[in-house]
Scaffold this motif. Structure first.
Motif, PDB file in Angstrom:
ATOM      1  N   MET A  86       0.821  -1.206   0.000  1.00  0.00           N
ATOM      2  CA  MET A  86       0.000   0.000   0.000  1.00  0.00           C
ATOM      3  C   MET A  86       0.863   1.268   0.000  1.00  0.00           C
ATOM      4  O   MET A  86       1.566   1.550   0.961  1.00  0.00           O
ATOM      5  N   GLY A  87       0.831   1.983  -1.119  1.00  0.00           N
ATOM      6  CA  GLY A  87       1.546   3.242  -1.230  1.00  0.00           C
ATOM      7  C   GLY A  87       3.031   3.123  -1.489  1.00  0.00           C
ATOM      8  O   GLY A  87       3.753   4.117  -1.409  1.00  0.00           O
ATOM      9  N   HIS A  88       3.512   1.913  -1.804  1.00  0.00           N
ATOM     10  CA  HIS A  88       4.955   1.708  -1.964  1.00  0.00           C
ATOM     11  C   HIS A  88       5.296   1.100  -3.317  1.00  0.00           C
ATOM     12  O   HIS A  88       4.499   0.381  -3.912  1.00  0.00           O
ATOM     13  N   SER A  89       6.513   1.355  -3.752  1.00  0.00           N
ATOM     14  CA  SER A  89       7.032   0.727  -4.963  1.00  0.00           C
ATOM     15  C   SER A  89       7.209  -0.768  -4.693  1.00  0.00           C
ATOM     16  O   SER A  89       7.270  -1.195  -3.534  1.00  0.00           O
ATOM     17  N   PRO A  90       7.305  -1.586  -5.740  1.00  0.00           N
ATOM     18  CA  PRO A  90       7.535  -3.021  -5.527  1.00  0.00           C
ATOM     19  C   PRO A  90       8.787  -3.313  -4.700  1.00  0.00           C
ATOM     20  O   PRO A  90       8.780  -4.200  -3.851  1.00  0.00           O
ATOM     21  N   GLU A  91       9.843  -2.538  -4.910  1.00  0.00           N
ATOM     22  CA  GLU A  91      11.084  -2.761  -4.156  1.00  0.00           C
ATOM     23  C   GLU A  91      10.891  -2.457  -2.670  1.00  0.00           C
ATOM     24  O   GLU A  91      11.306  -3.220  -1.801  1.00  0.00           O
ATOM     25  N   ASN A  92      10.259  -1.327  -2.370  1.00  0.00           N
ATOM     26  CA  ASN A  92      10.020  -0.965  -0.968  1.00  0.00           C
ATOM     27  C   ASN A  92       9.012  -1.901  -0.321  1.00  0.00           C
ATOM     28  O   ASN A  92       9.146  -2.252   0.856  1.00  0.00           O
ATOM     29  N   ARG A 117       7.889  -6.151   3.635  1.00  0.00           N
ATOM     30  CA  ARG A 117       7.448  -7.530   3.891  1.00  0.00           C
ATOM     31  C   ARG A 117       8.521  -8.318   4.635  1.00  0.00           C
ATOM     32  O   ARG A 117       8.222  -9.061   5.575  1.00  0.00           O
ATOM     33  N   GLU A 118       9.751  -8.184   4.192  1.00  0.00           N
ATOM     34  CA  GLU A 118      10.854  -8.923   4.815  1.00  0.00           C
ATOM     35  C   GLU A 118      11.046  -8.498   6.270  1.00  0.00           C
ATOM     36  O   GLU A 118      11.259  -9.337   7.148  1.00  0.00           O
ATOM     37  N   LEU A 119      10.975  -7.201   6.537  1.00  0.00           N
ATOM     38  CA  LEU A 119      11.140  -6.711   7.910  1.00  0.00           C
ATOM     39  C   LEU A 119       9.997  -7.184   8.812  1.00  0.00           C
ATOM     40  O   LEU A 119      10.233  -7.605   9.947  1.00  0.00           O
ATOM     41  N   VAL A 120       8.775  -7.117   8.301  1.00  0.00           N
ATOM     42  CA  VAL A 120       7.625  -7.575   9.083  1.00  0.00           C
ATOM     43  C   VAL A 120       7.762  -9.067   9.379  1.00  0.00           C
ATOM     44  O   VAL A 120       7.627  -9.507  10.522  1.00  0.00           O
ATOM     45  N   ALA A 121       8.054  -9.862   8.339  1.00  0.00           N
ATOM     46  CA  ALA A 121       8.118 -11.322   8.477  1.00  0.00           C
ATOM     47  C   ALA A 121       9.171 -11.775   9.477  1.00  0.00           C
ATOM     48  O   ALA A 121       8.970 -12.759  10.192  1.00  0.00           O
ATOM     49  N   LYS A 122      10.279 -11.063   9.560  1.00  0.00           N
ATOM     50  CA  LYS A 122      11.302 -11.492  10.508  1.00  0.00           C
ATOM     51  C   LYS A 122      11.148 -10.858  11.892  1.00  0.00           C
ATOM     52  O   LYS A 122      11.997 -11.032  12.755  1.00  0.00           O
ATOM     53  N   GLY A 123      10.053 -10.143  12.110  1.00  0.00           N
ATOM     54  CA  GLY A 123       9.780  -9.605  13.441  1.00  0.00           C
ATOM     55  C   GLY A 123      10.631  -8.409  13.809  1.00  0.00           C
ATOM     56  O   GLY A 123      10.896  -8.169  14.981  1.00  0.00           O
ATOM     57  N   ALA A 124      11.020  -7.623  12.819  1.00  0.00           N
ATOM     58  CA  ALA A 124      11.888  -6.476  13.072  1.00  0.00           C
ATOM     59  C   ALA A 124      11.125  -5.188  13.354  1.00  0.00           C
ATOM     60  O   ALA A 124      11.738  -4.164  13.630  1.00  0.00           O
ATOM     61  N   ILE A 125       9.782  -5.241  13.291  1.00  0.00           N
ATOM     62  CA  ILE A 125       9.003  -4.016  13.468  1.00  0.00           C
ATOM     63  C   ILE A 125       8.104  -4.126  14.690  1.00  0.00           C
ATOM     64  O   ILE A 125       7.328  -5.073  14.820  1.00  0.00           O
TER      65      ILE A 125
END
Length: 141
Positions: free
Chosen positions: A69-75, A80-88
């Motif tokens: 939502m609101g982001h480029s494919p790269e961002n 996604r990677e940060l959320v999935a690894k519990g970094a947020i």
């Protein structure tokens, strides 16, 4: 002049799963679940506006946002990677009785990273949502 916070965003990996987690496990109310048109995103597909909130706090909504939502494919992929690894960390939820709420949420299948413990500011437990975001559950002193 800013008068209050009305919405806060939590990026989730799967909006349908997050909706179930926040409503059925945390006990939040569903506030909005609509598809916005392409004029908001420019992608031609629109996006899902999904919000929930604690029953006793109707003026606050948590946006369970797709990482794109609101982001480029790269961002989007980086988020996604940060959320999935519990970094947020998603914030702090208040409770009147941390031990009781910990037991209730544990019985509903919520994963805790830390059991209730005494802290200088009160009693705190830490849990994760089904996407990997972590939250503090705090009973103030």
């Amino acid at each position: 002049m800013i008068t209050k916070l009305s919405h806060a965003m939590v990026y989730v990996l799967d909006q349908e799963s997050a909706k179930d987690f926040y409503t059925n496990k945390l006990g939040f109310e569903l506030r909005s679940d609509i598809t916005m048109g392409e004029e908001f995103e420019g992608s031609g597909q629109g996006f899902r506006w999904l919000t929930v909130g604690p029953p006793n706090q109707p003026e606050v909504e948590y946006i369970l946002a797709d990482c794109a939502m609101g982001h480029s494919p790269e961002n989007s992929e980086a988020i996604r990677e940060l959320v999935a690894k519990g970094a947020i960390g998603g914030g702090v939820f208040a409770t009147d009785d941390c031990h009781k709420t910990y037991r209730e949420l544990s019985e509903r299948g919520v994963t805790f990273l830390a059991e209730p413990a005494e802290r200088p500011y009160g009693i705190e437990a830490v849990f994760r949502d089904d996407s990997g975001n972590w939250f503090s559950l705090t009973q103030a002193r």
